[in-house]
Scaffold this motif. Structure first.
Motif, PDB file in Angstrom:
ATOM      1  N   PRO A   1      31.716  31.036  72.180  1.00 55.41           N
ATOM      2  CA  PRO A   1      33.054  31.606  72.443  1.00 55.41           C
ATOM      3  C   PRO A   1      33.755  32.009  71.145  1.00 55.41           C
ATOM      4  O   PRO A   1      33.746  31.261  70.161  1.00 55.41           O
ATOM      5  CB  PRO A   1      33.781  30.460  73.162  1.00 55.41           C
ATOM      6  CG  PRO A   1      32.692  29.632  73.756  1.00 55.41           C
ATOM      7  CD  PRO A   1      31.538  29.724  72.806  1.00 55.41           C
ATOM      8  N   ASN A   2      34.348  33.201  71.143  1.00 54.12           N
ATOM      9  CA  ASN A   2      35.029  33.754  69.964  1.00 54.12           C
ATOM     10  C   ASN A   2      34.094  33.755  68.744  1.00 54.12           C
ATOM     11  O   ASN A   2      34.478  33.393  67.625  1.00 54.12           O
ATOM     12  CB  ASN A   2      36.303  32.976  69.647  1.00 54.12           C
ATOM     13  CG  ASN A   2      37.296  33.003  70.790  1.00 54.12           C
ATOM     14  OD1 ASN A   2      37.429  34.004  71.497  1.00 54.12           O
ATOM     15  ND2 ASN A   2      37.976  31.888  71.013  1.00 54.12           N
ATOM     16  N   GLN A   3      32.885  34.156  68.989  1.00 48.20           N
ATOM     17  CA  GLN A   3      31.842  34.070  67.971  1.00 48.20           C
ATOM     18  C   GLN A   3      32.169  34.900  66.727  1.00 48.20           C
ATOM     19  O   GLN A   3      32.118  34.392  65.597  1.00 48.20           O
ATOM     20  CB  GLN A   3      30.519  34.520  68.591  1.00 48.20           C
ATOM     21  CG  GLN A   3      29.343  34.588  67.648  1.00 48.20           C
ATOM     22  CD  GLN A   3      28.069  34.912  68.373  1.00 48.20           C
ATOM     23  OE1 GLN A   3      27.610  34.127  69.207  1.00 48.20           O
ATOM     24  NE2 GLN A   3      27.488  36.058  68.085  1.00 48.20           N
ATOM     25  N   ASP A   4      32.505  36.153  66.918  1.00 48.21           N
ATOM     26  CA  ASP A   4      32.731  37.034  65.784  1.00 48.21           C
ATOM     27  C   ASP A   4      33.955  36.617  64.978  1.00 48.21           C
ATOM     28  O   ASP A   4      33.965  36.755  63.737  1.00 48.21           O
ATOM     29  CB  ASP A   4      32.886  38.476  66.268  1.00 48.21           C
ATOM     30  CG  ASP A   4      31.608  39.018  66.890  1.00 48.21           C
ATOM     31  OD1 ASP A   4      30.529  38.494  66.542  1.00 48.21           O
ATOM     32  OD2 ASP A   4      31.678  39.935  67.731  1.00 48.21           O
ATOM     33  N   ASP A   5      34.984  36.099  65.632  1.00 49.46           N
ATOM     34  CA  ASP A   5      36.166  35.640  64.900  1.00 49.46           C
ATOM     35  C   ASP A   5      35.828  34.473  63.986  1.00 49.46           C
ATOM     36  O   ASP A   5      36.307  34.393  62.844  1.00 49.46           O
ATOM     37  CB  ASP A   5      37.274  35.247  65.880  1.00 49.46           C
ATOM     38  CG  ASP A   5      37.788  36.438  66.684  1.00 49.46           C
ATOM     39  OD1 ASP A   5      37.644  37.576  66.196  1.00 49.46           O
ATOM     40  OD2 ASP A   5      38.316  36.226  67.798  1.00 49.46           O
ATOM     41  N   HIS A   6      35.021  33.542  64.492  1.00 50.15           N
ATOM     42  CA  HIS A   6      34.607  32.398  63.667  1.00 50.15           C
ATOM     43  C   HIS A   6      33.793  32.858  62.467  1.00 50.15           C
ATOM     44  O   HIS A   6      33.989  32.377  61.338  1.00 50.15           O
ATOM     45  CB  HIS A   6      33.792  31.412  64.505  1.00 50.15           C
ATOM     46  CG  HIS A   6      34.593  30.683  65.538  1.00 50.15           C
ATOM     47  ND1 HIS A   6      35.699  29.918  65.226  1.00 50.15           N
ATOM     48  CD2 HIS A   6      34.445  30.592  66.892  1.00 50.15           C
ATOM     49  CE1 HIS A   6      36.206  29.390  66.336  1.00 50.15           C
ATOM     50  NE2 HIS A   6      35.458  29.785  67.359  1.00 50.15           N
ATOM     51  N   VAL A   7      32.871  33.793  62.684  1.00 50.00           N
ATOM     52  CA  VAL A   7      32.012  34.242  61.591  1.00 50.00           C
ATOM     53  C   VAL A   7      32.824  34.996  60.547  1.00 50.00           C
ATOM     54  O   VAL A   7      32.610  34.820  59.336  1.00 50.00           O
ATOM     55  CB  VAL A   7      30.869  35.114  62.149  1.00 50.00           C
ATOM     56  CG1 VAL A   7      30.003  35.644  61.010  1.00 50.00           C
ATOM     57  CG2 VAL A   7      30.006  34.318  63.116  1.00 50.00           C
ATOM     58  N   LYS A   8      33.759  35.821  60.969  1.00 54.75           N
ATOM     59  CA  LYS A   8      34.591  36.549  60.007  1.00 54.75           C
ATOM     60  C   LYS A   8      35.409  35.577  59.151  1.00 54.75           C
ATOM     61  O   LYS A   8      35.554  35.779  57.940  1.00 54.75           O
ATOM     62  CB  LYS A   8      35.528  37.501  60.742  1.00 54.75           C
ATOM     63  CG  LYS A   8      34.840  38.715  61.350  1.00 54.75           C
ATOM     64  CD  LYS A   8      35.839  39.604  62.063  1.00 54.75           C
ATOM     65  CE  LYS A   8      35.165  40.811  62.709  1.00 54.75           C
ATOM     66  NZ  LYS A   8      36.141  41.673  63.432  1.00 54.75           N
ATOM     67  N   ARG A   9      35.927  34.533  59.776  1.00 48.62           N
ATOM     68  CA  ARG A   9      36.686  33.541  59.012  1.00 48.62           C
ATOM     69  C   ARG A   9      35.777  32.830  58.007  1.00 48.62           C
ATOM     70  O   ARG A   9      36.200  32.539  56.876  1.00 48.62           O
ATOM     71  CB  ARG A   9      37.329  32.542  59.976  1.00 48.62           C
ATOM     72  CG  ARG A   9      38.271  31.562  59.282  1.00 48.62           C
ATOM     73  CD  ARG A   9      39.191  30.857  60.263  1.00 48.62           C
ATOM     74  NE  ARG A   9      38.445  30.173  61.307  1.00 48.62           N
ATOM     75  CZ  ARG A   9      38.414  30.542  62.581  1.00 48.62           C
ATOM     76  NH1 ARG A   9      39.076  31.627  62.960  1.00 48.62           N
ATOM     77  NH2 ARG A   9      37.728  29.858  63.481  1.00 48.62           N
ATOM     78  N   ILE A  10      34.533  32.555  58.388  1.00 47.24           N
ATOM     79  CA  ILE A  10      33.586  31.911  57.477  1.00 47.24           C
ATOM     80  C   ILE A  10      33.254  32.839  56.310  1.00 47.24           C
ATOM     81  O   ILE A  10      33.149  32.401  55.150  1.00 47.24           O
ATOM     82  CB  ILE A  10      32.317  31.501  58.253  1.00 47.24           C
ATOM     83  CG1 ILE A  10      32.618  30.319  59.172  1.00 47.24           C
ATOM     84  CG2 ILE A  10      31.185  31.144  57.290  1.00 47.24           C
ATOM     85  CD1 ILE A  10      31.463  29.927  60.064  1.00 47.24           C
ATOM     86  N   ILE A  11      33.079  34.125  56.585  1.00 46.41           N
ATOM     87  CA  ILE A  11      32.768  35.087  55.519  1.00 46.41           C
ATOM     88  C   ILE A  11      33.904  35.139  54.509  1.00 46.41           C
ATOM     89  O   ILE A  11      33.684  35.079  53.284  1.00 46.41           O
ATOM     90  CB  ILE A  11      32.492  36.475  56.124  1.00 46.41           C
ATOM     91  CG1 ILE A  11      31.224  36.443  56.986  1.00 46.41           C
ATOM     92  CG2 ILE A  11      32.333  37.509  55.018  1.00 46.41           C
ATOM     93  CD1 ILE A  11      30.994  37.730  57.753  1.00 46.41           C
TER      94      ILE A  11
END
Length: 419
Positions: A135-145
């Motif tokens: 869930p909300n996969q891309d948002d989590h990855v962008k925050r990690i980047i």
């Protein structure tokens, strides 16, 4: 001639010197304390009879011993010649983290006795590619980047920039996050995201950092694979084989030998094997390796090609798979009773290279028998730009396929992603 105005300045330096000269000697002030105490019949004892200065360790030693330690003979470093105790007349060919093969992937295939059954990843991983989503996969990855590439507090001097067309031009030195730290932060946080989201349906895994392997081989000469896994994901259950029968021919790199461009060393310990894989988590699941442009170089000082990056992934996969096989089945094993399968991710925190490897035999390419298998994807960019522009953090052209591959690798070998 015009005289300058007279300024009545004081020579402060001369006054300070005279002050030091006047105050260098201090006279003791008589307090008459002894007379007052003696008049009242109070005994006065010298303090030196009770209090003594501590004796230092150096004062306990003999003077001659101290002189011998100071001006005695100095032990010189061992010379790197035939007088070294580990010197061998036959050189050892070493593949290290900074090496790349001159013929790239084709030379790596011949060296590791591997073929590429099909383009892309195995069919099982392709079926698993879109099977699960956080869930909300891309948002989590962008925050990690952003947190790994821009927001980290560590700021160091980055490598010096060079322009090929203007080699004498000096660029201003940049400060930022080193490549190795960016890769470690990004990869470890992506693994943590996978583990926290799908850990309930996965087998137990262990993530380790900077694991060193030293794998000796015999390829008509002494060969040693001295490589480092920047992040190593270990599991309590091994990965299932990707394929049963491996068919195919090795590439033809004639007239070159497949051991060309390896470093030669005469100082080494023969048949030295180093592998920390043991215990409950003795199965390699995924290895994550860092690609640093300042570290990985060609022996002949030519730019590193894309094929050489692919070959570096294959060589590291092979070294770690052989180390895992020897840890499980012994140092003299050649034909394995069951294959060793693992996954590899090579990245510089900007692009990612995903590959899988299946070790079936430790025999060299000279023997016509079993072959090992290697699958890979092309280089996939995670983003096009991630930096500050006029003081504003900017992330452009985010590619969601990178984390989909990452999550697919993590889910492989679990109950959810079983064959």
């Amino acid at each position: 001639m015009r005289f300058t105005q007279v300024l009545y300045k004081q020579d402060i330096g001369r006054l300070i010197k005279w002050q030091w000269r006047a105050q260098r000697k201090k006279s003791l002030i008589e307090t008459n304390a002894y007379k007052i105490l003696a008049s009242k019949n109070i005994p006065v004892i010298d303090a030196t009879t009770i209090l003594r200065e501590p004796i230092l360790e150096a004062q306990k030693q003999d003077v001659q011993q101290i002189l011998n330690n100071i001006v005695g003979p100095c032990k010189l470093p061992q010379k790197n010649d035939d007088t070294h105790p580990l010197w061998n007349d036959e050189p050892c060919l070493v593949f290290s983290d900074h090496n790349v093969l001159v013929q790239g992937l084709d030379q790596a295939k011949v060296f590791t006795n591997s073929v590429e059954p099909s383009s892309g990843l195995p069919q099982h991983l392709q079926d698993l590619f879109e099977a699960y989503k956080i869930p909300n996969q891309d948002d989590h990855v962008k925050r990690i980047i952003n947190a790994s590439v821009m927001y980290d507090s560590i700021q160091e001097k980055l490598p010096i920039k060079k322009d090929k067309e203007r080699p004498a031009w000096n660029f201003p030195r940049d400060y930022g996050i080193p490549t190795k730290r960016r890769v470690h932060l990004l990869a470890s946080r992506l693994v943590q995201l996978c583990d926290s989201s799908v850990g309930s349906m996965c087998s137990k895994k262990l993530l380790t950092k900077d694991v060193f392997f030293k794998v000796p081989l015999q390829r008509n000469s002494n060969v040693s694979l001295d490589i480092r896994a920047d992040l190593l994901l270990l599991s309590d259950n091994p990965l299932s084989p990707f394929i049963e029968n491996v068919l195919g021919k090795l590439p033809d790199i004639y007239p070159l030998d497949y051991k060309v461009s390896l470093d030669e060393k005469n100082i080494y310990k023969k048949d030295e094997f180093v592998s920390p894989i043991s215990g409950k988590y003795n199965n390699v699941h995924t290895v994550i390796i860092n690609y640093d442009e300042t570290e990985v170089k060609n022996l002949y000082e030519t730019p590193v090609k894309e094929s050489q990056i692919f070959g570096r992934s294959l060589m590291k996969c092979y070294a770690i798979a052989v180390a895992n096989a020897k840890s499980k089945f012994g140092d003299t094993i050649e034909n394995l009773s069951e294959p060793i399968s693992l996954q590899c991710i090579q990245t510089n925190a900007h692009w990612f290279h995903f590959s899988t490897f299946q070790l079936n035999t430790l025999c060299g390419p000279e023997e016509n028998g079993k072959r090992n298998a290697f699958w890979q994807t092309p280089l996939i960019n995670l983003y096009s730009k991630c930096c500050y522009e006029e003081g504003i953090p900017v992330l452009k052209d985010y590619n969601p396929d990178v984390f989909k591959h990452f999550l697919t690798f993590y889910m492989n070998g679990t109950e959810y992603g079983a064959n």
